[in-house]
Design an enzyme around this catalytic site. Structure first.
Site: not given
Length: 365
Positions: A122, A144, A186, A230, A240, A244, A248, A251, A255, A268
């Site tokens: 956990r 993330k 990026e 960042k 997010e 935040r 993206n 993206h 994606h 990517h």
């Protein structure tokens, strides 16, 4: 000289430590965090061959007990089968709640190690040691973590912040040129969404697509300014809820292109470059920013050696359909991050599908 950037969070703040030769400081830096002795280092065979022994030597010199696990390289191995391999090594070596996983590699290794650490017992400690430009400026920072589902990128994941992000610019020397260019996507993103000065620095530079010829001062500026951008965004919005989402940029369509090409045809960063071109053109069609800014952005993307057209054979209807499985869809509406000027963006779900289709048609190679 060590450059330290703080990611200030309510529950667990941490540092991004940037310095040439920093890989040899890994053990010392982790000792200063008073982490317990058991370490599982995760990498891929290529990176491990270059840097694994150095990382392990540094950890052992600081009295850590280290075991390692190598996973096949590439986005198509970023799945639950690879996570199972990490769990198997963790179980075999009796990793405890006080133990730490260390990710030595690019974004794929970092995302998977972070997810394994988030879910083993956990949640145990994770330290990110990114070895690609893309991971250094983006995926290693912010917590993330996750893996891909066959139907979409990063659909399985968790937020799990690292205890430390350790960056050594020297390791970029062994980075393949294509991977360096992927990272530049990026960096350009940060210029568009947050830091107009960084954007201007890149516009003024030469040989942006060949890291062997990019001046060390510019590499330092790229790393420091991107990591600071960042860190600023994540510190203001860890999970997010609002701001935040601007990270993206490029993206959403990026994606979709990645998943439609089976994570094999474009990497990517290349997909993000394509996505930024699309987002810029959508913003121009909606009258949100100037055509000249679109041209400046697209010229910088091309200068960095990134594609500005869709790969041949990518089905536009397929992209529109894939957008609906994006994690950022809310009430069936696709959220787009769109620029209003260099350094400023906004988030909207009011983009007519006919405009998306028209822009994508115009981007067919």
């Amino acid at each position: 000289m060590m450059n330290r950037i703080n990611v200030n969070l309510p529950e667990q703040s941490y540092e991004i430590a940037i310095a040439s030769g920093n890989l040899d400081n890994l053990g010392e830096q982790m000792s200063s965090l008073q982490l317990r002795k058991k370490i599982l280092l995760v990498s891929n065979p290529t990176i491990f061959k270059h840097y694994g022994e150095r990382a392990i030597a540094s950890l052992k010199a600081a009295n850590f007990e280290v075991v390692s696990c190598t996973l096949p390289p590439g986005e198509r191995y970023k799945n639950l089968n690879s996570i199972q391999k990490i769990y198997d090594v963790a179980l075999e070596n009796r990793l405890e709640r006080s133990s730490t996983m260390v990710a030595l590699g690019g974004g794929v290794v970092g995302d998977m190690t972070g997810f394994a650490a988030a879910t083993w017992l956990r949640g145990i400690n994770v330290v990110q040691v990114p070895t690609t430009l893309l991971a250094m400026v983006d995926s290693a920072i912010g917590g993330k973590t996750g893996v891909n589902h066959p139907q979409g990128k990063n659909l399985i994941g968790a937020f799990h912040q690292p205890r430390l992000v350790l960056i050594d610019p020297e390791v970029l020397k062994t980075l393949p040129m294509r991977e360096f260019r992927a990272g530049m996507a990026e960096v350009i993103k940060y210029g568009v969404i947050w830091d107009a000065e960084l954007f201007a620095q890149m516009e003024a530079s030469k040989n942006l697509n060949q890291h062997r010829y990019v001046k060390p001062e510019l590499i330092d500026s790229i790393l420091t300014r991107s990591c600071q951008a960042k860190a600023d965004v994540v510190s203001k919005d860890e999970k997010e809820a609002g701001l935040r989402a601007i990270l993206n940029y490029g993206h959403t369509i990026g994606h979709a292109v990645e998943s439609l090409t089976g994570y094999r045809l474009v990497n990517h960063g290349e997909a993000v470059g394509i996505g930024m071109v699309a987002a810029g053109q959508i913003a121009a069609e909606l009258g949100m920013w100037q055509k000249e800014d679109t041209q400046r952005q697209d010229a910088l993307i091309a200068k960095a050696g990134l594609p500005t057209k869709l790969p041949a054979g990518v089905d536009i209807e397929g992209i529109i359909e894939a957008l609906q499985t994006d994690k950022k869809v809310k009430d069936g509406k696709v959220r787009f991050v769109l620029p209003t000027q260099i350094g400023v963006v906004t988030v909207t779900d009011e983009v007519p599908s006919d405009i998306i289709t028209a822009v994508l048609r115009g981007m067919q190679g």
